[in-house]
Design an enzyme around this catalytic site. Structure first.
Site, short mmCIF file in Angstrom:
data_model
loop_
_atom_site.label_atom_id
_atom_site.label_comp_id
_atom_site.label_asym_id
_atom_site.label_seq_id
_atom_site.Cartn_x
_atom_site.Cartn_y
_atom_site.Cartn_z
NE ARG A 246 -2.27 0.63 3.77
CZ ARG A 246 -1.65 1.35 4.70
NH1 ARG A 246 -1.38 2.61 4.48
NH2 ARG A 246 -1.29 0.80 5.84
CG HIS A 250 -5.73 2.38 6.59
ND1 HIS A 250 -5.80 1.05 6.19
CD2 HIS A 250 -6.85 2.61 7.31
CE1 HIS A 250 -6.91 0.51 6.65
NE2 HIS A 250 -7.57 1.43 7.34
CE1 TYR A 259 1.42 2.67 8.38
CE2 TYR A 259 0.20 4.36 9.57
CZ TYR A 259 0.35 3.56 8.46
OH TYR A 259 -0.55 3.66 7.43
#
Length: 345
Positions: A246, A250, A259
């Site tokens: 990805r 998100h 993160y």
């Protein structure tokens, strides 16, 4: 477990390609069409013309390759919230998808000729429901399959395992496609499970498990086509793990920099599925800059027309909130519908 792959990172064929020239061109167009929608949808979201949107940049091949082996009027597609690329390829109108991500009732449901269930937001609930759909198709004697998508994080949910077990026991014609993009929002795959490949989980249910390079359209399409043929022949479900990434956040409200490192994302950008497929076409002498420019103009014109159509949709009526749930309204829904129409509840 070996990873099925047909193209290197630059698109050069590693072995004979089991697709025709027409299929390769159609596949590239489907990839570009999905990417164009994704990029323009994010612009709409930033303009306040779309709700929270889950981009899929970098995962196009994992979705498009599966959708291309399905027939929308015969087979069934059960997508999670990130499978807009699969929905587009499967036949969902762009205007309806725009309305869907506006949470407009006009975007709910699919046209009669497209057997697609609305995007699933809860994690993994679509898997046992897809197993039920596939089992129903088998009981009805239909030459059809169901395909369901889930992320790597979703495979940690109980519904995932219950759905696989049911599909296995009843030889349901089901394709369970796991897009292993490395992250369950902010949790990396290695912190979720100890198996090196999610496809290995298929062994616990006595069904085939295949790991495919999810950024290689040729590989995904080929693997999905074989799994679909197996399912149509009455041989049951297949678990397909598509290794991808990805690249985007998100959702449009996420900050992936909190993160993961930018270097990680940049490394995967070099394995972009669209660049790879374009490289394949160039290597085979099937593509050039003029065709690319014409395709870009065609896709932009299609998107602009879709936005205009979506903008003309009527304002949602209050009672529409209880529609698109059951084929026939249940008593409580019917009472609510009557009440919203001005009648007695």
């Amino acid at each position: 477990m070996d990873t099925v792959r047909y193209l290197d990172d630059d698109g050069k064929p590693l072995r004979d390609i089991p697709l025709s020239e027409e299929e390769l061109l159609a596949g590239y167009r489907a990839l570009r069409r999905a990417r164009h929608f994704d990029e323009r949808a994010l612009v709409l979201q930033r303009q306040g013309r779309l709700g929270v949107y889950p981009p899929f940049r970098g995962q196009e091949a994992a979705q498009v390759g599966v959708a291309l082996c399905l027939e929308p009027s015969r087979d069934w597609l059960l997508p999670s919230y990130r499978e807009t690329a699969a929905a587009i390829t499967f036949g969902m109108p762009l205007s309806k998808l725009i309305l869907s991500w506006r949470a407009d009732p006009a975007g709910w449901g699919a046209p009669p000729e497209v057997n697609m269930v609305q995007f699933y937001i809860p994690i993994a609930t679509q898997v046992p429901q897809a197993a039920g759909v596939a089992h129903a198709l088998r009981l009805q004697g239909k030459d059809a399959v169901a395909a369901v998508f889930i992320g790597d994080g979703g495979t940690s949910e109980g519904d995932f395992h219950e759905g696989l077990n049911f599909a296995s026991v009843f030889d349901a014609p089901l394709l369970v496609v796991v897009q292993n993009n490395g992250w369950a929002i902010s949790v990396p795959t290695q912190k979720q499970m100890k198996v090196q490949r999610i496809a290995l989980k298929a062994q616990g249910y006595g069904i085939p498990g295949v790991t495919v390079d999810g950024n290689d359209l040729v590989a995904v399409w080929t693997v999905a086509r074989k799994a679909a043929a197996r399912a149509r022949a009455g041989e049951g479900p297949t678990l397909i793990e598509a290794l991808t990434y990805r690249v985007a956040p998100h959702t449009s409200s996420d900050d992936p920099g909190r993160y993961r490192t930018e270097d990680e994302a940049e490394a995967w950008k070099k394995r972009d599925p669209i660049d790879r497929m374009r490289g394949c076409l160039l290597h085979l002498g099937l593509w050039d800059e003029e065709k690319e420019r014409a395709l870009s103009e065609e896709l932009e014109a299609e998107f602009v027309a879709a936005v205009e159509e979506a903008d003309k949709a009527s304002e949602p009526r209050p009672w529409e909130i209880v529609e698109q749930v059951y084929a026939e309204m249940q008593p409580d829904q019917q009472a609510a519908w009557n009440y919203l129409h001005g009648g007695e509840a």
